[in-house]
Design an enzyme around this catalytic site. Structure first.
Site: not given
Ligand code: M6R
Length: 611
Positions: A484, A100
């Site tokens: 948002e 990763n």
């Protein structure tokens, strides 16, 4: 981004790996694979696409072994194909590696390996790791030494784990600025990029420092630090419950998490109160000591939804404390001529605690002498560990890619941080501070009240589910809520949506408004209520369709809007926590109607651990 799992000491390991990868699916990925140490060497199975593809082949072949690694890949270097999926192997297929992060100097290392005759079989930066580890093993190194020597050649951020057909029962892993956590079992040991993958097996976890190499065998973990010296790392018991990472009868984690908000917010409030639950008390502020008095400026750094929470925090801190506040995208902050220093408090806001841009901003500000207080949901995450102190939100594990309960818990934690800061700096008296506790206690009931309008929100959502664009407007503390609302809609329904301060509409976005443009306006009581009503009129006069978030029973708004999404009334300062709920529900139901993959929207990763 990319999920990692590794297990040693459990029979039926291939099934455990698949289950572990499933619990990390939320991180975002486009291919997956496992490698199992079997009697005959290594069995490596990889597939492009969703985990179901890999699961089908694993179920058919069921490679038997007690040691294995698994990976979900979010493509960076090389297309999301089977050829580029992890685990990647060395030439003789005796070593398998999962990774990763990004190896920034992979091209140089690749050229060096090619010059020695190594043939590459993928386009990934990861493949160099398999060849380098393999070369070290051939020279007589142990698996742990091979991983360490390889890591010493790398630039970038990474966590990578390796197994070798010639080292039975052993897993080796190194961590450098990428998420990784180890699980401590009695007879088995585990590694994973996040806690949900470990929860079914153990609650005892160990974090590694950057540069640490861990060698895992069944029931033992040996850690050496960046200098190769054996070190002890703390083992702590996590208090998350395995049921929190299950859907529990819901179709999607997102809806479960929307509904968990009243309890998550209450738990976060409790965390920010004194032991007798009467006074607001943020212990993280104690960590600043005398520096608290000298703070002249605060910058909130964050990404995405967490950045929206930062905008609300600006409102709180400037209103309550009178300290100038900046709110910066972490990805911008880190590349500017940074304003940081001992009198400049930096507050990273991050659900995961692992967002690379946010972490890099923190590291740079810290190097410039700034004190750091993190607002973070995952204890022992990198942000929590690297900050001087943290305010922990108590959202529990958030699995849906679209952030919901992490956002509302951030809002309340930031509000309480601002209150305590104001009181400590003399801008609020002790009595004024204590007066804020009761409204906070009542907040959960208002949030529950907002959720009770769910069916009505669903009907409106279905009505607008084919809209091409949406505009979201709010003012003051509800401007971040408009942003948002727009972000939620675009993330999960793929409808273009923009959030704007309502007063800014006349300066441009008003040109977009026509009969096909739904405009969501947050019009709950507060300082700017009348101004927002005027903005509604401006939209209506241009045939725009107004969906207003308003107080229950507000006839004024009802008479002016085309549709209303009613919510219980709370103090304006904390109204965002209630007002965002109908917006989350609206997005959810629109996405559901459009048949979208709500929990794992296309192209998105839950935790963005690369630049
Ligand atoms: O874990 P973080 O809070 O640092 O994550 C930041 C953003 O990646 C995250 O909020 C993202 O915008 C979400 N998908 C929003 O729903």
């Amino acid at each position: 981004m990319c999920g990692i799992i590794g297990v040693t000491g459990r029979s039926g390991v291939s099934r455990l790996l698949i289950d572990g990868l499933r619990s990390l699916e939320y991180r975002g990925y486009d291919s997956a694979g496992i490698a199992v140490q079997t009697e005959d060497g290594l069995t490596v199975l990889r597939r492009a696409g969703k985990l179901a593809e890999l699961d089908a082949v694993v179920s058919e072949l069921e490679p038997f072994g007690t040691v294995g690694i698994g990976h979900t890949r979010w493509a960076t270097h090389g297309a999301p194909t089977e050829r580029n999926a992890h685990p990647v192997v060395d030439g003789p297929e005796r070593v398998a590696v999962i990774h990763n992060g990004i190896i920034e100097n992979h091209e140089v290392l690749r050229e060096e390996l090619v010059a020695t005759g190594v043939e590459f079989r993928s386009d990934t930066d990861t493949e160099i790791l398999a060849h380098l580890v393999s070369r070290e093993l051939a020279g007589g190194a142990s698996l742990g030494q091979a991983v360490r020597t390889t890591a010493q050649r790398l630039e970038g951020s990474y966590a990578f784990a390796a197994i070798s057909a010639d080292h039975p029962g052993v897993l080796a892993v190194v961590r450098c600025q990428s998420p990784l956590i180890l699980g401590v079992g009695d007879e088995a040991s585990y590694l994973a990029s996040d806690i949900p993958a470990l929860l079914p097996h153990t609650k005892r976890v160990m974090s590694l420092d950057d540069g640490d190499v861990a060698v895992l065998t069944p029931g033992t973990i040996t850690v050496t630090d960046v200098d190769g010296v054996e070190v002890e790392r703390d083992v702590r018991t996590i208090n998350w419950d395995p049921v929190q990472v299950q859907k529990g009868g819901y179709r999607h984690f997102m809806m479960k998490e929307i509904e968990e908000q009243p309890s998550a917010v209450s738990a976060t409030i409790a965390q920010c109160l004194s032991e007798d639950a009467e006074h607001i008390r943020i212990p993280a502020l104690d960590a600043l000591g005398p520096r608290l008095e000298t703070i002249k400026r605060i910058t909130f750094v964050a990404c995405g939804t967490s950045w929206h929470a930062g905008l609300a925090a600006k409102f709180y801190v400037e209103n309550l404390c009178g300290i100038p506040v900046d709110v910066d995208y972490a990805s911008e902050f880190r590349y500017r001529q940074m304003q940081a220093g001992p009198d400049h408090l930096i507050v990273p806001i991050t659900q995961s605690g692992e967002t690379l841009d946010t972490l890099t901003a923190v590291r740079q500000a810290k190097a410039a002498g700034s004190p750091i207080i993190a607002v973070v949901n995952v204890a022992e995450s990198s942000a929590d560990r690297e900050a001087d102190a943290s305010v922990l939100t108590v959202a529990g594990p958030e699995i849906g890619v679209a952030s919901t309960k992490a956002f509302t818990t951030q809002l309340v934690a930031l509000y309480m941080l601002a209150l305590d800061l104001a009181s400590r700096r003399g801008a609020l008296t002790r009595e004024q501070l204590d007066e804020r506790v009761q409204p906070l206690r009542r907040l959960r009931f208002a949030m529950e009240g907002a959720l009770r309008h769910k069916e009505h929100v669903r009907r409106i959502a279905y009505h607008f589910s084919q809209a091409r664009d949406f505009l979201f407007l709010g003012r003051g503390v509800n401007y971040p809520i408009a942003l948002e609302g727009a972000l939620k809609l675009k993330e999960i329904s793929y409808i273009h949506a923009e959030g704007y301060p309502a007063g800014e509409m006349k300066h441009g976005p008003i040109a977009l408004i026509d009969a096909n443009m739904p405009v969501v306006v947050i019009a709950t009581p507060g300082r700017v209520y009348d101004k927002v009503l005027a903005n509604i009129q401006e939209v209506r006069s241009r045939d725009g369709q107004v969906i207003a978030v308003c107080a229950e029973g507000d006839e004024r708004v009802r008479s002016q809007a085309d549709h209303v999404l009613e919510v219980p009334v709370v103090d304006e300062d904390i109204s965002g926590l209630v007002n965002v709920i109908p917006l989350q529900l609206l997005s959810y139901y629109i996405a559901e109607r459009r048949g979208c993959d709500i929990d794992q929207p296309r192209n998105l990763a839950k935790s963005v651990t690369v630049e």
